[in-house]
Design a protein around this motif. Structure first.
Motif, PDB file in Angstrom:
ATOM      1  N   MET A  61      38.756  37.943  55.962  1.00  0.00           N
ATOM      2  CA  MET A  61      37.206  38.959  54.958  1.00  0.00           C
ATOM      3  C   MET A  61      37.936  39.738  53.977  1.00  0.00           C
ATOM      4  N   LYS A  62      37.789  39.582  52.666  1.00  0.00           N
ATOM      5  CA  LYS A  62      38.143  40.500  51.508  1.00  0.00           C
ATOM      6  C   LYS A  62      36.834  40.674  50.697  1.00  0.00           C
ATOM      7  N   SER A  63      36.154  41.355  50.764  1.00  0.00           N
ATOM      8  CA  SER A  63      34.776  41.226  49.990  1.00  0.00           C
ATOM      9  C   SER A  63      34.390  42.777  49.790  1.00  0.00           C
TER      10      SER A  63
ATOM     11  N   TRP B 133      33.802  37.929  46.710  1.00  0.00           N
ATOM     12  CA  TRP B 133      35.308  37.813  47.169  1.00  0.00           C
ATOM     13  C   TRP B 133      36.059  38.939  46.595  1.00  0.00           C
ATOM     14  N   VAL B 134      37.332  39.377  46.952  1.00  0.00           N
ATOM     15  CA  VAL B 134      38.204  40.274  46.468  1.00  0.00           C
ATOM     16  C   VAL B 134      39.663  39.778  46.418  1.00  0.00           C
ATOM     17  N   THR B 135      40.242  39.863  45.218  1.00  0.00           N
ATOM     18  CA  THR B 135      41.283  39.434  45.201  1.00  0.00           C
ATOM     19  C   THR B 135      42.310  40.716  44.697  1.00  0.00           C
TER      20      THR B 135
ATOM     21  N   GLU C 132      38.602  48.868  39.285  1.00  0.00           N
ATOM     22  CA  GLU C 132      38.649  48.309  38.059  1.00  0.00           C
ATOM     23  C   GLU C 132      39.107  46.806  38.104  1.00  0.00           C
ATOM     24  N   GLY C 133      38.391  45.793  37.432  1.00  0.00           N
ATOM     25  CA  GLY C 133      38.715  44.511  37.439  1.00  0.00           C
ATOM     26  C   GLY C 133      38.031  43.646  36.754  1.00  0.00           C
ATOM     27  N   TYR C 134      38.204  42.409  36.961  1.00  0.00           N
ATOM     28  CA  TYR C 134      37.376  41.414  36.136  1.00  0.00           C
ATOM     29  C   TYR C 134      37.043  40.406  37.145  1.00  0.00           C
TER      30      TYR C 134
ATOM     31  N   SER D 123      31.563  34.099  42.926  1.00  0.00           N
ATOM     32  CA  SER D 123      32.831  34.754  42.084  1.00  0.00           C
ATOM     33  C   SER D 123      33.477  35.689  42.930  1.00  0.00           C
ATOM     34  N   THR D 124      34.684  35.630  42.297  1.00  0.00           N
ATOM     35  CA  THR D 124      35.830  36.722  42.804  1.00  0.00           C
ATOM     36  C   THR D 124      36.059  37.922  41.777  1.00  0.00           C
ATOM     37  N   LEU D 125      36.064  39.116  42.594  1.00  0.00           N
ATOM     38  CA  LEU D 125      36.659  40.219  41.731  1.00  0.00           C
ATOM     39  C   LEU D 125      38.149  40.093  41.814  1.00  0.00           C
ATOM     40  N   VAL D 126      38.808  40.517  40.894  1.00  0.00           N
ATOM     41  CA  VAL D 126      40.220  40.312  40.600  1.00  0.00           C
ATOM     42  C   VAL D 126      40.481  41.830  40.199  1.00  0.00           C
ATOM     43  N   VAL D 127      41.000  42.627  41.223  1.00  0.00           N
ATOM     44  CA  VAL D 127      41.101  44.012  41.102  1.00  0.00           C
ATOM     45  C   VAL D 127      42.568  44.337  40.454  1.00  0.00           C
TER      46      VAL D 127
END
Length: 127
Positions: A47-49, A60-62, A89-91, A106-110
């Motif tokens: 889990m990375k959320s 989800w977080v990358t 901060e990310g997109y 969706s995924t948040l790219v940090v």
């Protein structure tokens, strides 16, 4: 025959140039879409959320900068999946459906870790 070889070289170079330009456009588009988000980050083996404070949506977080997971680990939790308050901060990007993250739209790219804390502030993020 020489003209044929020159034509092939030209087509290959044109393809390389178009590919390079397309990547730059995509990177520029992502830089223009950077957002600062505040929420509760949960990290563990599967889990990375992040759950946003403002509306409780979950993503989800990358970790593209490789600092978020390290910062989380440095907080010294005895067990995984403990939520922490983060400002990142990310997109946002569409989630890869072939990965573990397929349950998330969706995924948040940090791109930058602004703040990470065990202390969850009062307000919408408090559980």
């Amino acid at each position: 025959m020489k003209l044929f070889k020159q034509a092939i070289v030209f087509v290959v170079l044109l393809g390389v140039a178009l590919t390079a330009c397309n990547r730059n456009d995509k990177a520029e588009g992502q830089k223009n879409n950077l957002k600062v988000v505040k929420g509760l980050y949960t990290f563990g083996p599967e889990m990375k959320s992040i759950t946003l404070c403002e509306d409780t949506r979950e993503f989800w977080v990358t970790d593209s900068v490789k600092k978020l997971e390290l910062s989380y680990s440095n907080l010294g939790f005895e067990k995984p999946y403990e939520p922490v308050y983060v400002e990142l901060e990310g997109y946002f990007t569409k989630t890869d459906t072939a990965s573990v993250a397929a349950d998330f739209d969706s995924t948040l790219v940090v791109t930058k870790v602004i703040k990470i804390s065990k202390e969850i502030p009062d307000g919408p993020c408090a559980q």
